[in-house]
Design a protein around this motif. Structure first.
Motif, short mmCIF file in Angstrom:
data_model
loop_
_atom_site.label_atom_id
_atom_site.label_comp_id
_atom_site.label_asym_id
_atom_site.label_seq_id
_atom_site.Cartn_x
_atom_site.Cartn_y
_atom_site.Cartn_z
N TYR A 72 4.21 21.76 -3.02
CA TYR A 72 4.88 20.83 -2.13
C TYR A 72 3.62 19.88 -1.38
O TYR A 72 2.78 20.46 -1.35
N TYR A 88 9.67 17.11 -0.70
CA TYR A 88 10.79 17.93 -0.10
C TYR A 88 12.09 17.48 -0.40
O TYR A 88 13.11 18.27 -0.19
N ASP A 129 12.96 21.16 -4.46
CA ASP A 129 13.75 22.33 -4.57
C ASP A 129 14.67 22.36 -5.82
O ASP A 129 14.84 23.39 -6.55
N GLU A 170 3.93 27.19 -1.29
CA GLU A 170 4.98 26.57 -0.24
C GLU A 170 4.84 27.62 0.80
O GLU A 170 3.97 28.45 0.84
N GLY A 198 15.46 17.98 5.99
CA GLY A 198 14.09 17.54 6.06
C GLY A 198 13.61 17.73 7.38
O GLY A 198 14.24 16.94 8.28
#
Lengths: 299, 464
Positions: free
Chosen positions: B66, B99, B103, B121, B233
């Protein structure tokens, strides 16, 4: 033609179709059956097996008690009901206005209206996001400039305006193909019938509705079905602009399917539940398309 | 006719071959990932004959990361992985996640059994989500008493956050920071609001925060701070703001239950809703809020940390400056006493259990190289955060930022690092409930009612 020759001809035809058939069966038919079967199970991301525990119609019962799904279904129908007639009417109007223009002008108009169709969804939404921006958007600046509003409107952040904003973008990206199709259909209308009607004293409106319109019915039917399906499956705009918010004001069934399948990964049976929504959506699309076919046939 | 048959057969063969090729596309050197590779900025040094032989038996591993500081920068990461490859002979293929869609990519990979070997992460994903669901390798055997002592000397909460309730350690921590907020110093000065902040200690009280917002609103007659709630976020910012204002809670101490429905949180949300300069904005998430702050539109940002202070909006236009050159000052969140509880970020590596012991061993070598060796200094500096340990195999990590006055100043916030509650069960669903709750508060719903409803939904998700 001998049977052997016929067989060889058929075989060649089937071989040509085979590659497409493999992809169609592999990526459409088989996943469709997997989706239907999974909708009857409690499958989730963390299961080692493809199918989870069989739970019958439990997902479907739960669906119709789920307030977010109901809101998504309502929003989806609002999008379909607003966007399908407006797209068809606008396309027909533009098509009628431009189909007699000279080739250069016609091509220019076709390019202009088709541009949003070939532009990627991400690029389109980025531009619209700038226009709708709460703080620096051109829409607020322009409306304030002419004195229509005093305070900025949070176009995508206000439940009263968010869905309308999505429909406007969907409209601009949906009209291109119908316009091109209508221009082509209008160009193919039998001119002898039009001339005969005019000789018999028909007005322009009568010529349009009694002569041209029936000949364009197959095109209209195609446009209706395609626009309906696209409207039902509205996803990218929601995902990129509002993520279903604010307060579920822009949730659609398609977005909720994605959200349930890939965001609610800790919820038991989330894949099965998302697939159940997919099945329900497919049934609604099927019903709407069947109604449109029936109405067009009666016409 | 004959030609037609030949063409048909050739076409069919070509299509069939392409299908077969699709099925085996990821069995190349150094990569067992089945995730889509298009657009990837992967780098693979596999096959370099000059590299020493790998002691683990695996010739290559994959890492998905990430955007943690400059661990999103291909050149910076390549320097680190090249050093690793030179020392061990193991090539590293790196893919960069964001982000927004990261996922989804990982979840899809888990479903398709195509996860990478390593992922970088924090505990909310590595421990509370993927670890809790049995996808990660227990890294307990990588820690001896010295390692634990070195980490606990910095903060005892670090190992607690990296450890699942069954005792398994699913994250090997590398760096940490405290998330904070930021103010536009020039705007505060112009509005006469600078008197309300303690610039020396970077703290302020709730009373002074309210006065500052009033002063800014009087000056600019516009929104000066946004409680952003478009998505997850940067949501730690809104949680920290609400929880600190009057001392509200988010979870219980055991991290088994969500406790937002707290009178102090209700009071905080009602206070924020009543402030003219503060807007609940469902069109912004943390990233867009930072952009609006960087552009000078907002006068304060609730989503901030040291990485932003060093490079606001990741725009490379100068540390501690907005786009127009105004000064940015990082601040702790306001609280009644001025001493707040900041949300922390602890980033490190986890290993997906792909069932291949050689690759797991190679991944452990990579972690050891990055997190506990002489190379840890470079790995930490690339992240632009603070080391989670005092020393790494004899290399002192406590003063690696001594040459950077901004980092040195930021250490003033580290004592305010609060409970790492992001490891509470059902975290992914809970944070969704949080921003949905903020959206409803913003549209005028009764604060107490929506807080209770969304807390109940989060706890239901936690219960499975």
């Amino acid at each position: 033609m001998s049977r052997a020759l016929q067989w060889r001809e058929d075989l060649a035809g089937y071989l040509f179709m085979l590659p497409s058939l493999i992809f169609f069966v592999g990526f459409v038919i088989i996943p469709m059956f997997i989706c239907i079967f999974t909708s009857l199970t409690a499958t989730n991301m963390h299961d080692a097996a493809m199918f989870g525990q069989f739970i019958g119609l439990e997902n479907f019962i739960k669906l119709f008690q789920d307030k977010v799904f109901q809101k998504g279904l309502l929003n989806t129908f609002i999008i379909v009901i607003v966007s399908v007639p407006t797209v068809c009417a606008f396309s027909l109007w533009v098509g009628s206005a431009i189909y007699k223009l000279n080739n250069v002008a016609l091509s220019a108009f076709r390019c202009i209206f088709y541009l949003p169709v070939v532009t990627g969804s991400v690029a389109v939404t980025v531009v619209w996001r700038w226009m709708y921006d709460n703080y620096t958007g051109i829409l607020n600046t322009a409306l304030k400039g002419v004195g229509l509003i005093e305070q900025n409107i949070n176009w995508l952040g206000d439940p009263k305006t968010a869905l309308g904003c999505i429909i406007v973008i969907l409209f601009t990206t949906s009209v291109g193909q119908p316009i091109v199709l209508y221009v082509s259909a209008l160009g193919n209308v039998d001119t002898t019938l039009i001339e005969a009607a005019e000789v018999d004293g028909a007005t322009d409106m009568q010529v349009f509705w009694k002569v041209k319109w029936p000949q364009m019915m197959p095109t209209t039917l195609y446009i209706l079905v395609i626009t309906t399906i696209n409207s039902f499956q509205c996803f990218a705009l929601i995902q990129l602009l509002t993520q279903g918010g604010p307060s579920h004001a822009t949730d659609t069934v398609m977005y909720y399917i994605y959200y349930t399948a890939f965001k609610l990964t800790e919820q038991a049976g989330h894949f099965g539940y998302a697939n159940a929504m997919g099945v329900v959506l497919a049934i609604f699309i099927g019903i709407m398309s069947a109604i449109q076919f029936r109405l067009a046939k009666e016409k | 006719m004959k030609m037609k048959k030949i063409i048909a057969a050739a076409l069919a063969m070509a299509m069939a071959l392409s299908l077969v090729a699709c099925g085996n596309g990821n069995k190349d050197n150094g990569s067992q990932s089945k995730a889509p590779s298009s657009g990837s900025q992967g780098q693979n040094q596999g096959g370099d004959q000059s590299n020493p032989p790998s002691s683990s038996g695996a010739s290559g591993i994959t890492l998905w990361t990430y955007p943690i500081g400059d661990w999103k920068d291909e050149n910076a990461v390549k320097a680190l992985t090249d050093a690793f490859t030179a020392e061990t002979g193991i090539s590293v293929k790196v893919e960069y996640l964001d982000y927004t869609a990261g996922d989804d990519r990982v979840n899809t990979a888990i479903t398709a059994e195509g996860t990478p070997d390593l992922i970088m992460e924090g505990p909310e994903r590595l421990v509370a989500n993927w670890g809790a669901n049995g996808h990660m390798v227990d890294l307990k055997d990588m820690f001896d008493d010295t390692d634990l002592a070195e980490i606990n000397a910095v903060n005892e909460g670090i190992m607690k956050a990296c450890t699942y309730s069954n005792g398994a350690i699913y994250e090997y921590p590398l760096v940490m920071t405290a998330h904070c907020m930021a103010i536009n110093k020039n705007a505060f000065e112009e509005a006469g609001a600078l008197q309300y902040v303690d610039l020396e200690n970077h703290t302020w009280t709730t009373e002074n925060f309210i006065k500052a917002v009033e002063a800014l609103y009087s000056k600019y007659n516009a929104t000066v701070g946004a409680v952003f709630c478009a998505g997850q976020g940067g949501d730690q910012g809104t949680r920290a703001l609400v929880n600190n204002l009057y001392g509200g809670t988010f979870t219980n101490a055991e991290h088994t239950q969500y406790l937002w429905n707290d009178p102090n949180n209700i009071k905080a949300l009602e206070q924020l809703k009543s402030m003219k300069g503060i807007a609940f904005d469902p069109s912004l998430d943390g990233g867009k809020e930072i952009t609006a702050f960087y552009q000078g539109i907002l006068k304060m940002a609730f989503c901030w940390n040291i990485a932003q202070q060093l490079d606001p909006n990741s725009a490379k236009t100068g540390a501690e400056k907005t786009i127009s050159g105004e000064d940015i000052v990082f601040m702790s969140f306001p609280s009644e006493t001025g001493e707040s509880q900041l949300c922390g970020g602890i980033w490190g590596f986890g290993i997906f259990d792909n069932g291949d012991q050689a690759r797991i061993d190679a991944s452990k070598q990579f972690i050891k190289f990055m997190c506990d060796s002489a190379h840890t200094v470079d790995a930490v500096k690339t992240a632009n955060y603070f080391a989670v340990r005092t020393t790494a195999e004899g290399t002192d990590l406590s003063n690696i930022w001594a040459d950077n006055p901004i980092m040195a100043e930021y250490t003033k916030l580290m004592p305010y690092l609060g409970d790492y509650y992001q490891v509470t069960t059902g975290w992914a669903a809970a944070r969704t409930e949080w921003w949905n709750m903020l959206q409803e508060v913003g549209t005028g719903s009764d604060v107490a009612t929506v807080l209770a409803a969304h807390e109940a939904a989060a706890n239901a998700a936690a219960a499975g």
